[in-house]
Scaffold this active site. Structure first.
Site, PDB file in Angstrom:
ATOM      1  CE1 TYR A   3      40.011  11.488 -43.995  1.00 50.30           C
ATOM      2  CE2 TYR A   3      42.107  10.581 -43.094  1.00 50.30           C
ATOM      3  CZ  TYR A   3      40.883  10.195 -43.677  1.00 50.30           C
ATOM      4  OH  TYR A   3      40.574   9.108 -44.025  1.00 50.30           O
ATOM      5  CE  LYS A  50      28.162  13.205 -52.943  1.00 49.72           C
ATOM      6  NZ  LYS A  50      27.357  12.433 -53.834  1.00 49.72           N
ATOM      7  CG  ASP A 102      28.082   9.657 -55.698  1.00 52.72           C
ATOM      8  OD1 ASP A 102      28.880  10.641 -56.043  1.00 52.72           O
ATOM      9  OD2 ASP A 102      26.927   9.924 -55.610  1.00 52.72           O
ATOM     10  CG  ASP A 141      41.769   6.962 -45.960  1.00 50.49           C
ATOM     11  OD1 ASP A 141      42.324   6.179 -46.241  1.00 50.49           O
ATOM     12  OD2 ASP A 141      41.380   7.348 -44.760  1.00 50.49           O
TER      13      ASP A 141
END
Ligand code: NAP
Length: 415
Positions: free
Chosen positions: A160, A227, A281, A305
């Site tokens: 971002y 992640k 995930d 987000d």
């Protein structure tokens, strides 16, 4: 006191200040408020009425908010010919705590988004989104009551950060050539390219805020969501810095999940905060399958987000989703949804998201009792099945009411 072109300073209020590293809150604090575009007009009116009533009922005139209208978005453009006037940012900066409605992102206005600009200009590095269920609200899961999390999303970096180049441009060609020539990569020449910076500075201050919050509220755990199994030097780095912050700055107060099993045989010692991590995930499964094992979550920008919207869906959607963007001291409290233009000025939209953002604001001011009063009254209003259209379509036997009437019912139900 500062002089403004269009902002009127309320005569009966005093600004919030910072003293010895802490907010000093007067009894009549001046709170800048951006009404917002589209549905902002309806929901902010409703919110101010509800907040004023709760503060009055709780503190009986000893405390009151002195609202100060400041301008951004369409209204600012009408007044100043600018979407985000400098004096708006200056007023929020110098009054420290502010409430904000949703803003339309001007097309071709030179902004990626007004909201992102405000976060960057005021260094509001933590996006804080509590997600919990109100009894009776329709949900796609069988046990929505089991989810009660506060997500701390890093607000200033990750993909971002806005560092990206369009396919085919001179800039992207330069980047790709450089990477392929100097870094041994084989990026396809027909690619667009973005950069994902994750820094020690950005991560440390975000995780520190999440841990402090959990300790202050006596919550059981902070989960670092990342992640890192794939993006080792960005997301994995986030996790490593997160643990380092926990075990250096808060050593006597925390236990990591590894220590829990190595030293405590899986039994959490009393009064300590558990620090754990989950791969992003897997976390999306966890919030559905084992939601009650999570409390505070700290995560980089993109994960945060996605995760906050997914969690909000479990408890009734955007109309019930509050939030805040917080820096070292400045707090800008706002709903997570946008201006929903098709409902603008129709007096139908659910104001709970901004009302609950204001509840977070009251808690930030140390006026948590007034906030609790509002939450209880919202619950009572939902229990009585008098709700706005969005909740009505998920509830059997409910009566559909408009935005202003919903606010009136909340005030009536304050006791
Ligand atoms: P949106 O304004 O969030 O609205 C999307 C849908 O969400 C609405 O049509 C409505 O769904 C539901 N919704 C939103 N707020 C609700 C509420 N208070 N109560 C009940 N339902 C609610 O998203 P958008 O239409 O994609 O964006 C419109 C504009 O807002 C854009 O200009 C965007 O840039 C801007 N935006 C601003 C912010 C911000 O200021 N923080 C954030 C996001 C977007 P149903 O139609 O199903 O009823």
């Amino acid at each position: 006191m500062a002089k403004y072109k269009h902002i009127k300073i309320p005569a009966d209020g005093k600004p919030i200040t910072v003293k010895k590293g802490k907010l000093s809150i007067p009894n009549f604090p001046i709170i800048p408020v951006i009404e917002g575009d589209g549905i902002g007009r309806d929901i902010m009116k409703a919110t101010r009425r509800v907040v004023d009533a709760a503060v009055e009922k709780t503190y009986q005139g000893k405390r009151r908010i002195a609202w100060m209208d400041v301008y951004a978005g369409e209204k600012a453009f009408e007044l100043y010919g600018e979407w985000l006037p400098k004096e708006t940012v200056a007023a929020i900066r110098s009054h420290i705590v502010a409430l904000k409605g949703p803003l339309t992102t001007p097309i071709g206005g030179g902004f990626r988004s007004l909201n992102v600009s405000m976060r960057q200009l005021m260094n509001l590095y933590a996006c804080v989104r509590p997600v919990k269920w109100f009894r009776g609200v329709g949900s796609p899961v069988t046990h929505p009551e089991k989810l009660n999390v506060v997500i701390f999303r890093e607000n200033t970096e990750d993909v971002y950060a806005g560092i990206e180049w369009k396919k085919g441009t001179k800039e992207v060609k330069k980047v790709i050539n450089w990477l392929n020539k100097n870094m041994g990569t084989s990026v396809r020449t027909d690619s667009g390219v973005g950069v994902k910076p994750i820094s020690v500075t950005g991560t440390r201050r975000l995780v520190r805020k999440a841990i402090k919050y959990a300790i202050e509220k006596k919550l059981p755990s902070v989960t670092l969501v990342h992640k890192g199994n794939i993006m080792k030097y960005t997301e994995g780095f986030f996790k490593d810095i997160g643990y380092k912050v926990a075990t250096t700055e808060f050593r006597s107060k925390v236990v990591t999940e590894e220590e829990l099993w190595d030293k405590y045989n899986g039994k959490m010692p009393k009064g300590k905060l558990l620090i754990k991590d989950r791969i992003a995930d897997s976390m999306f499964q966890q919030v559905l399958l084992r939601p009650d094992e999570y409390s505070v979550v700290a995560t980089p920008n993109l994960n945060g987000d996605y995760l906050s919207d997914a969690c909000a869906a479990q408890v009734g959607g955007l109309g019930m989703a509050p939030g805040a963007n917080i820096g070292d001291y400045i707090g800008l409290f706002e709903a997570t949804h946008g201006t929903a233009p098709k409902y603008a000025d129709k007096d139908v939209i659910n104001p709970s998201s901004v009302i609950l953002s204001a509840v977070m604001m009251l808690d930030y001011l140390g006026w948590g009792k007034a906030g609790e009063r509002i939450e209880k009254a919202i619950q009572k209003t939902i229990d009585k099945k008098t709700v706005t259209y969005d909740l009505h379509r998920q509830m059997k036997g409910a009566r559909k009411i408009g935005t202003s009437e919903f606010a009136t019912q909340i005030i009536k139900n304050m006791g």
